[in-house]
Design a protein around this motif. Structure first.
Motif, PDB file in Angstrom:
ATOM      1  N   ASP A  60       0.826  -1.205   0.000  1.00  0.00           N
ATOM      2  CA  ASP A  60       0.000   0.000   0.000  1.00  0.00           C
ATOM      3  C   ASP A  60       0.857   1.249   0.000  1.00  0.00           C
ATOM      4  OD1 ASP A  60      -2.801   1.278   0.578  1.00  0.00           O
ATOM      5  OD2 ASP A  60      -1.482   2.122   2.106  1.00  0.00           O
ATOM      6  N   LEU A  61       0.615   2.125  -0.984  1.00  0.00           N
ATOM      7  CA  LEU A  61       1.371   3.368  -1.105  1.00  0.00           C
ATOM      8  C   LEU A  61       0.426   4.555  -1.223  1.00  0.00           C
ATOM      9  CD1 LEU A  61       2.947   1.104  -3.273  1.00  0.00           C
ATOM     10  CD2 LEU A  61       4.703   2.799  -2.771  1.00  0.00           C
ATOM     11  N   ALA A  62       1.001   5.744  -1.325  1.00  0.00           N
ATOM     12  CA  ALA A  62       0.264   6.964  -1.656  1.00  0.00           C
ATOM     13  C   ALA A  62       1.234   7.875  -2.388  1.00  0.00           C
ATOM     14  CB  ALA A  62      -0.279   7.652  -0.406  1.00  0.00           C
ATOM     15  N   ASN A  63       0.682   8.833  -3.114  1.00  0.00           N
ATOM     16  CA  ASN A  63       1.530   9.717  -3.920  1.00  0.00           C
ATOM     17  C   ASN A  63       2.561  10.468  -3.083  1.00  0.00           C
ATOM     18  OD1 ASN A  63      -0.348  11.392  -2.651  1.00  0.00           O
ATOM     19  ND2 ASN A  63      -0.880  12.537  -4.490  1.00  0.00           N
ATOM     20  N   ASN A  64       2.184  10.845  -1.851  1.00  0.00           N
ATOM     21  CA  ASN A  64       3.061  11.707  -1.051  1.00  0.00           C
ATOM     22  C   ASN A  64       3.962  10.949  -0.083  1.00  0.00           C
ATOM     23  OD1 ASN A  64       0.875  10.921   0.559  1.00  0.00           O
ATOM     24  ND2 ASN A  64       1.020  12.737   1.855  1.00  0.00           N
ATOM     25  N   TYR A  65       3.975   9.633  -0.136  1.00  0.00           N
ATOM     26  CA  TYR A  65       4.812   8.888   0.791  1.00  0.00           C
ATOM     27  C   TYR A  65       6.284   9.108   0.454  1.00  0.00           C
ATOM     28  CZ  TYR A  65       0.766   6.291   2.642  1.00  0.00           C
ATOM     29  OH  TYR A  65      -0.419   5.933   3.233  1.00  0.00           O
ATOM     30  N   ASP A 120      -1.836   9.413 -12.746  1.00  0.00           N
ATOM     31  CA  ASP A 120      -0.910   9.272 -13.874  1.00  0.00           C
ATOM     32  C   ASP A 120       0.539   9.374 -13.402  1.00  0.00           C
ATOM     33  OD1 ASP A 120      -2.897   8.896 -15.755  1.00  0.00           O
ATOM     34  OD2 ASP A 120      -2.940  10.991 -16.392  1.00  0.00           O
ATOM     35  N   ALA A 121       0.802  10.318 -12.498  1.00  0.00           N
ATOM     36  CA  ALA A 121       2.167  10.492 -11.993  1.00  0.00           C
ATOM     37  C   ALA A 121       2.599   9.294 -11.154  1.00  0.00           C
ATOM     38  CB  ALA A 121       2.260  11.780 -11.174  1.00  0.00           C
ATOM     39  N   SER A 122       1.673   8.757 -10.356  1.00  0.00           N
ATOM     40  CA  SER A 122       2.003   7.578  -9.542  1.00  0.00           C
ATOM     41  C   SER A 122       2.335   6.384 -10.421  1.00  0.00           C
ATOM     42  CB  SER A 122       0.827   7.233  -8.618  1.00  0.00           C
ATOM     43  OG  SER A 122       0.694   8.187  -7.588  1.00  0.00           O
ATOM     44  N   GLU A 129       1.150   0.053 -15.496  1.00  0.00           N
ATOM     45  CA  GLU A 129       0.047   0.442 -16.367  1.00  0.00           C
ATOM     46  C   GLU A 129      -1.225   0.671 -15.560  1.00  0.00           C
ATOM     47  OE1 GLU A 129      -0.435  -2.461 -19.415  1.00  0.00           O
ATOM     48  OE2 GLU A 129       1.501  -2.017 -20.366  1.00  0.00           O
ATOM     49  N   TYR A 130      -1.311   0.022 -14.396  1.00  0.00           N
ATOM     50  CA  TYR A 130      -2.489   0.160 -13.541  1.00  0.00           C
ATOM     51  C   TYR A 130      -2.109  -0.160 -12.107  1.00  0.00           C
ATOM     52  CZ  TYR A 130      -2.698  -4.918 -13.123  1.00  0.00           C
ATOM     53  OH  TYR A 130      -2.391  -6.223 -12.838  1.00  0.00           O
ATOM     54  N   VAL A 131      -2.885   0.345 -11.167  1.00  0.00           N
ATOM     55  CA  VAL A 131      -2.819  -0.119  -9.782  1.00  0.00           C
ATOM     56  C   VAL A 131      -4.077  -0.942  -9.520  1.00  0.00           C
ATOM     57  CG1 VAL A 131      -1.371   1.716  -8.853  1.00  0.00           C
ATOM     58  CG2 VAL A 131      -3.851   2.037  -8.961  1.00  0.00           C
ATOM     59  N   ASP A 132      -4.002  -1.771  -8.528  1.00  0.00           N
ATOM     60  CA  ASP A 132      -5.166  -2.590  -8.204  1.00  0.00           C
ATOM     61  C   ASP A 132      -6.234  -1.772  -7.492  1.00  0.00           C
ATOM     62  OD1 ASP A 132      -4.270  -5.574  -8.848  1.00  0.00           O
ATOM     63  OD2 ASP A 132      -2.560  -4.491  -8.029  1.00  0.00           O
ATOM     64  N   ILE A 133      -5.810  -0.867  -6.595  1.00  0.00           N
ATOM     65  CA  ILE A 133      -6.763  -0.036  -5.851  1.00  0.00           C
ATOM     66  C   ILE A 133      -6.283   1.407  -5.889  1.00  0.00           C
ATOM     67  CG2 ILE A 133      -8.006   0.316  -3.680  1.00  0.00           C
ATOM     68  CD1 ILE A 133      -7.110  -2.535  -2.862  1.00  0.00           C
ATOM     69  N   PHE A 134      -7.191   2.320  -6.238  1.00  0.00           N
ATOM     70  CA  PHE A 134      -6.902   3.753  -6.181  1.00  0.00           C
ATOM     71  C   PHE A 134      -7.871   4.390  -5.205  1.00  0.00           C
ATOM     72  CE2 PHE A 134      -7.298   8.117  -8.240  1.00  0.00           C
ATOM     73  CZ  PHE A 134      -6.138   8.593  -7.638  1.00  0.00           C
ATOM     74  N   TYR A 135      -7.323   5.128  -4.235  1.00  0.00           N
ATOM     75  CA  TYR A 135      -8.101   5.706  -3.147  1.00  0.00           C
ATOM     76  C   TYR A 135      -8.219   7.231  -3.254  1.00  0.00           C
ATOM     77  CZ  TYR A 135      -7.371   1.565  -0.048  1.00  0.00           C
ATOM     78  OH  TYR A 135      -7.346   0.328   0.543  1.00  0.00           O
ATOM     79  N   SER A 136      -9.357   7.737  -2.831  1.00  0.00           N
ATOM     80  CA  SER A 136      -9.446   9.127  -2.384  1.00  0.00           C
ATOM     81  C   SER A 136      -8.929   9.130  -0.960  1.00  0.00           C
ATOM     82  CB  SER A 136     -10.895   9.627  -2.427  1.00  0.00           C
ATOM     83  OG  SER A 136     -11.018  10.837  -1.718  1.00  0.00           O
ATOM     84  N   HIS A 137      -7.777   9.780  -0.748  1.00  0.00           N
ATOM     85  CA  HIS A 137      -7.040   9.651   0.511  1.00  0.00           C
ATOM     86  C   HIS A 137      -7.728  10.366   1.679  1.00  0.00           C
ATOM     87  CE1 HIS A 137      -2.587   9.217   2.027  1.00  0.00           C
ATOM     88  NE2 HIS A 137      -3.436   8.647   2.838  1.00  0.00           N
ATOM     89  N   ARG A 138      -8.526  11.375   1.372  1.00  0.00           N
ATOM     90  CA  ARG A 138      -9.274  12.045   2.429  1.00  0.00           C
ATOM     91  C   ARG A 138     -10.464  12.787   1.811  1.00  0.00           C
ATOM     92  NH1 ARG A 138      -5.939  17.512   4.289  1.00  0.00           N
ATOM     93  NH2 ARG A 138      -5.001  18.015   2.267  1.00  0.00           N
ATOM     94  N   PHE A 139     -11.487  12.965   2.623  1.00  0.00           N
ATOM     95  CA  PHE A 139     -12.665  13.707   2.185  1.00  0.00           C
ATOM     96  C   PHE A 139     -12.324  15.182   2.043  1.00  0.00           C
ATOM     97  CE2 PHE A 139     -16.377  16.268   3.574  1.00  0.00           C
ATOM     98  CZ  PHE A 139     -17.166  16.055   2.454  1.00  0.00           C
TER      99      PHE A 139
END
Length: 341
Positions: A60-65, A120-122, A129-139
């Motif tokens: 599990d990652l995020a763009n800002n890690y 796209d940047a991630s 080519e794809y991630v399995d899960i893409f999240y909205s990290h916060r409301f």
């Protein structure tokens, strides 16, 4: 050349994620800490190898890690290409967007522009080519939820993610997000909230909501950023997360009240024949709503110790009652703002 343990799936428990067909390992590896440029690539490689050898298939990652932001994805991408390329179909890789990534008005929150640009940047950083899960990290309280969910729908329909999820949303906003996605013909796969023995906010109504909707739950910070380990039982060691300037684990969180509760919980863990982190992970997994717990680690040995929690997941009613006496809210929920409507 890396050759995984051929018995890697034998010791791991896999749970179905909500009502989907996807199974996740009961313990997943989060790359929030210790995979950025401040950590050696050799240590990161050893942790990933150990995790996969023990049946952890979800990273599990995020763009800002990082730090710096983006470096965890870059480093993961290097190791993925070098060691795991032929095992991509055995991996569940997730990333997120929502927190500050770049300066200016388009570098955080929940706009369509930010979320899709970020994905796209991630993908580019990780060489995927794809991630399995893409999240909205916060409301995002200032962006219509229809826009945020619409961006997830676009990512889904473009094939750049196989599933979509949300993180740190309240029960009410989770229902809204689920409904909006359903109208677009897309299932909400998973919710990622913080949850631990010192941060039990999800028990009030979120877990019940997720169970009712058939949405999976993967909890992050189940060890309260390392507070639920033996690291801080006596003092704050030099080099620990709490000792670092600007760390997300501030020394204020290590109050005397919290430390007293942690020491008592450690005693209960010893009675169970477990370490405190092992008991803390097992305690989260006791809930039928919890699909997986996300661990962080700074060494391969920590990964191995945490996976050993699966050897004892059963609690007696007496043990749960003892734990409840000390598993109190420690005012450590850094993500509370996002989960408030």
């Amino acid at each position: 050349m890396y050759k995984p343990n051929p018995q890697r799936y034998d010791a791991m428990l896999y749970n179905r994620c909500g009502k989907s067909g996807l199974k996740l390992p009961a313990i997943s590896l989060g790359l929030w800490q210790n995979f950025g440029d401040q950590t050696s690539l050799a240590n990161a490689r050893k942790m990933l190898h150990t995790a996969f050898d023990l049946g952890i298939t979800h990273f599990d990652l995020a763009n800002n890690y990082g730090p710096p932001p983006g470096s965890a994805e870059l480093n993961f991408g290097k190791l993925l290409a070098q060691d795991f390329a032929s095992y991509r179909d055995e991996l569940v890789i997730s990333t997120k967007a929502g927190y500050l990534m770049t300066p200016g008005p388009y570098g955080e929150w929940g706009s369509r522009k930010y979320l899709l640009n970020s994905l796209d940047a991630s993908l580019m950083r990780m060489g995927l080519e794809y991630v399995d899960i893409f999240y909205s990290h916060r409301f995002d309280p200032d962006t219509p939820l229809e826009e945020t969910m619409g961006a997830l729908a676009t990512a889904y329909h473009s094939g750049k993610c196989l599933y979509v999820g949300i993180s740190s949303y309240s029960a009410a906003k989770t229902k809204e997000a689920y409904s909006l996605l359903k109208q677009m013909g897309i299932p909400l796969l998973i919710h990622q909230p913080s949850y631990s023995m010192l941060n039990r906010w999800v028990e009030a109504d979120l877990l019940g909501t997720l169970d009712e909707l058939g949405v999976g739950t993967i909890c992050f910070s189940p060890l309260a950023q390392g507070m639920l380990t033996d690291r801080y039982l006596e003092d704050i060691p030099q080099g620990s997360r709490a000792s670092r300037q600007g760390s997300s684990l501030s020394q204020n969180m290590l109050s005397e009240e919290n430390l007293a509760h942690i020491r008592s919980l450690n005693d209960i863990a010893k009675e169970r024949g477990q370490s405190l982190p092992q008991m803390a992970l097992a305690w989260c997994l006791r809930r039928k709503e919890i699909t997986s717990v996300l661990i962080g680690a700074s060494s391969a040995e920590q990964v191995s110790e945490n996976v050993a929690a699966l050897q004892n997941l059963v609690f007696s009613s007496d043990e749960l009652a003892k734990i409840d006496a000390y598993a109190k809210d420690g005012n450590i929920n850094l993500w509370a703002r996002s989960s408030k409507d």
